[in-house]
Design a protein around this motif. Structure first.
Motif, short mmCIF file in Angstrom:
data_model
loop_
_atom_site.label_atom_id
_atom_site.label_comp_id
_atom_site.label_asym_id
_atom_site.label_seq_id
_atom_site.Cartn_x
_atom_site.Cartn_y
_atom_site.Cartn_z
N CYS A 15 -34.33 20.08 64.61
CA CYS A 15 -34.13 21.67 65.14
C CYS A 15 -33.18 22.16 64.08
CB CYS A 15 -33.98 21.73 66.41
SG CYS A 15 -34.24 23.38 66.98
N ALA A 23 -41.15 18.95 75.23
CA ALA A 23 -40.14 18.56 74.03
C ALA A 23 -39.68 17.09 74.55
CB ALA A 23 -39.18 19.49 74.09
N ASP A 45 -36.96 27.00 68.99
CA ASP A 45 -37.55 26.24 70.12
C ASP A 45 -36.62 25.18 70.21
OD1 ASP A 45 -38.57 25.26 72.16
OD2 ASP A 45 -40.61 25.11 71.00
N PRO A 75 -39.80 23.12 64.85
CA PRO A 75 -39.60 24.21 66.04
C PRO A 75 -39.65 25.75 65.53
CG PRO A 75 -37.55 23.34 64.94
CD PRO A 75 -38.65 22.47 64.35
#
Length: 676
Positions: free
Chosen positions: A115, A265, A137, A48
């Motif tokens: 992440c 995503a 992100d 990310p």
């Protein structure tokens, strides 16, 4: 046109704190099979992007105590964020560290963990500041010396606007509809149970704007509303008509974009709920059913394997293995043996890249022109199962820029094959220990290799989906891409830790000269063993000397570590700097790297800094580093092992029995492996 907003409940990532070691093959294969649907086109899940890192201006007065509490607070978040995408924590009575982690609700469980892993590696760069936060992100992570979980807005709040704008006749419509969309999401999110809302609105043919609002679950409704209102004002008044904008506040995140970021995503993660389309719901339903079938089938296979293992029925074991092979063959990461054989010119010696403890590696070219590296494994059935599952599944669960990418495998031919990305510059040892090639390793490149390897190990130890010890860190296992960026390879000896384990007791395996003394003596494996091997590697990189043959090339019969320690005590470390680096780096930089290497090879494992701390020390501009204590001296000269450290006193009496007769004490360069 009216905008639309909808609430999304976060997914509950799977809990993995109590996975039994004997269940690893089945569970791990599930991850392996499912990765083909959740990964990017090359078989990997992209890291990310980091949107913003905000470090506080104040520094702690006791960095060592605060660092320990920081690590503990981050570990608690790691243990709990998988239960629902959100966690808060605190650690320590003095110099307390507080932590908060939140995944955005459109992320799948695996992407949430990835992440968090990325943010966990990056956030320590703020230390020794007392506060730090990072927006990625898909997630947010923060630490502080005070409880900030109820803070909705702070002075460090920020926003970011894209450099691209929507122009032409659609600009005014874009402004109005985006303003309405962000306003509706702001008004909706704080009323939702999980403080989350997404929505989209078409602007013109081919142009749609998407929006998302999320507050941290530690806030109350009024705090969430305050945070989102401030974020809305920032991006609407200061960013439009930019095509993408993000508000990043203490208690929330707000974004609009012309790209369907939350839908992408969700689809990539294989489980998010950002899209409301029928097709997407069908995809999720089918994937869920298939996953359930795979789970049931693999659990059944595992039970069969476990039962037959207990009863000693080798024939049934082989039958189960054949079933597992069939499952792998049907996966999206499966390569045909004939294709790989052809790609490597029937494993021609001309294409051979290197030889490892568990097989040889060959360069190959696929019909589409892609260059690959093929690892050829040679095992009987029982050895194959453990080794193959270990390498395939561990490396497929971890994704980091400094770890080699696994593209797939082949299990249908006469031997098992692993397919990796091809790295043009092969391994570090081919340059570092070659008097001609080493000139290409400038100071900048060597420092990049040292830092990149540290970041990769920090990810494995502290931030990956599973806690992993590599167990064989050395120059030949550090591969270099075309820009000489490092990637850690060869996970054949790697081991994962359950969250409640302090160490593993294993047979001795690794490469002598890089193995930590406490591992040789007791067989107890912790991440400190990797740190020791990394320290040896750092000292090799900066001196240009190979630790394994340093004794034979030393007039006094001293190991590389002993030579460096003597020079350190006499304030003459620069005398051991690789001559090719003389005049190409500052003495201050070189001494800092020397000291980091010595800190990592200290005899006492408790004194070796964790890898995240190593990354911090290497990237920090601070000149203050702890003073290292004496490393163990493994001076294998005339059959003797000498040294005054607490570890080396035990080595002589235990080494021969630990080696199991596979090597003499004079053979320092041998790789030692024992069956598991």
């Amino acid at each position: 046109m009216s905008s639309k907003a909808k609430s999304e409940r976060p997914h509950n990532p799977m809990t993995q704190s109590h996975i039994l070691p004997t269940m690893v093959p089945a569970l791990v294969l599930l991850l392996f099979l499912s990765s083909g649907t959740t990964a990017a086109g090359d078989g990997s899940i992209p890291s990310p992007a980091v949107y913003r890192t905000v470090c506080g201006k104040n520094q702690t007065t006791n960095p060592e105590a605060f660092d320990v509490n920081f690590v503990n607070a981050m570990e608690k978040i790691f243990q709990n964020i998988s239960n629902g995408g959100f966690a808060i924590s605190s650690s320590g009575d003095n110099f307390t560290a507080y932590g908060l982690g939140q995944c955005f609700s459109y992320l799948s469980p695996i992407n949430c963990q990835l992440c968090y892993s990325q943010s966990r590696v990056k956030l320590p760069l703020c230390l020794p500041a007392t506060t730090g936060r990072i927006f990625l992100d898909g997630c947010f992570l923060e630490y502080s010396d005070r409880n900030v979980s109820s803070n909705s807005v702070e002075d460090g709040d920020t926003f970011a606007c894209s450099n691209f704008t929507v122009g032409g006749s659609a600009q005014e419509t874009f402004r109005n509809l985006t303003t309405d969309l962000v306003g509706n999401l702001t008004a909706a999110a704080y009323l939702m149970k999980d403080y989350y809302a997404v929505g989209s609105v078409p602007v013109s043919p081919g142009l749609t704007v998407y929006g998302m609002a999320q507050c941290w679950r530690s806030l109350n409704a009024s705090g969430c509303r305050e945070c989102l209102e401030q974020g809305k004002q920032s991006i609407i008044s200061k960013c439009l008509p930019a095509d993408d904008a993000k508000a990043m506040n203490a208690g929330c995140f707000l974004r609009y974009s012309t790209k369907p970021f939350y839908l992408t995503a969700s689809a990539g993660g294989g489980g998010g709920r950002g899209s409301s389309s029928t097709g997407h719901r069908v995809t999720i339903a089918v994937s869920t059913v298939l996953a359930a079938i795979v789970v049931i089938g693999l659990v059944f296979l595992w039970r069969m394997r476990r039962s037959s293992s207990i009863c000693g029925q080798d024939a049934e074991n082989e039958g189960v293995n054949r079933e597992i092979i069939k499952s792998i063959t049907k996966s999206q990461l499966s390569f045909k043996y004939e294709d790989l054989s052809k790609a490597t010119c029937d494993f021609s010696q001309n294409n051979k890249l290197g030889q490892g403890g568990f097989g040889a590696v060959y360069k190959g070219i696929l019909p589409d022109g892609r260059e690959i590296a093929v690892k050829r494994l040679f095992f009987n059935t029982r050895q194959w199962v453990d080794q193959f599952f270990n390498e395939v599944t561990l490396i497929n669960q971890v994704q980091h820029k400094n770890l080699v990418k696994l593209l797939g495998c082949s299990v249908e031919g006469p031997e098992s094959l692993l397919v990796y990305e091809y790295l043009r510059n092969s391994s570090l040892d081919n340059y570092l220990f070659d008097s001609f090639k080493k000139t290409e390793l400038s100071w900048e490149r060597r420092l990049d290799i040292i830092v990149g390897t540290a970041e990769g190990l920090a990810y494995l130890h502290n931030a990956s989906v599973v806690r992993i010890i590599h167990r064989d860190i050395k120059a030949s296992n550090i591969l270099l891409d075309n820009r000489f960026k490092p990637k850690i390879s060869d996970f054949g000896l790697a081991r994962y830790f359950a969250e409640d384990q302090s160490h593993l007791s294993t047979g001795l395996a690794g490469t002598f000269g890089y193995m930590a003394p406490e591992y040789i003596v007791h067989g107890q494996l912790t991440e400190k063993a990797d740190i020791y091997g990394y320290g040896v590697l750092v000292l090799e990189i900066i001196t240009g000397r190979k630790n394994q043959n340093s004794i034979s090339t030393s007039v006094e019969g001293h190991s590389l570590m002993q030579q460096i320690w003597q020079q350190y005590n006499s304030d003459s470390l620069m005398a051991l700097l690789d001559p090719d680096l003389e005049g190409r780096c500052s003495e201050e930089e070189a001494l800092k790297v020397f000291k980091v290497g010595l800190l990592c090879v200290q005899a006492s494992p408790t004194l070796r800094p964790p890898m995240w701390k190593v990354v911090e020390m290497l990237n920090s501009r601070s000149k203050q580093l702890p003073n290292p204590t004496q490393p163990p001296f493994l001076s294998l000269h005339k059959g003797a092992i000498s040294g005054s450290s607490e570890s080396s006193d035990l080595l002589s009496s235990s080494l021969s029995s630990r080696l199991g007769g596979q090597a003499s004490v004079n053979e320092i360069s041998v790789s030692i492996f024992q069956g598991r």
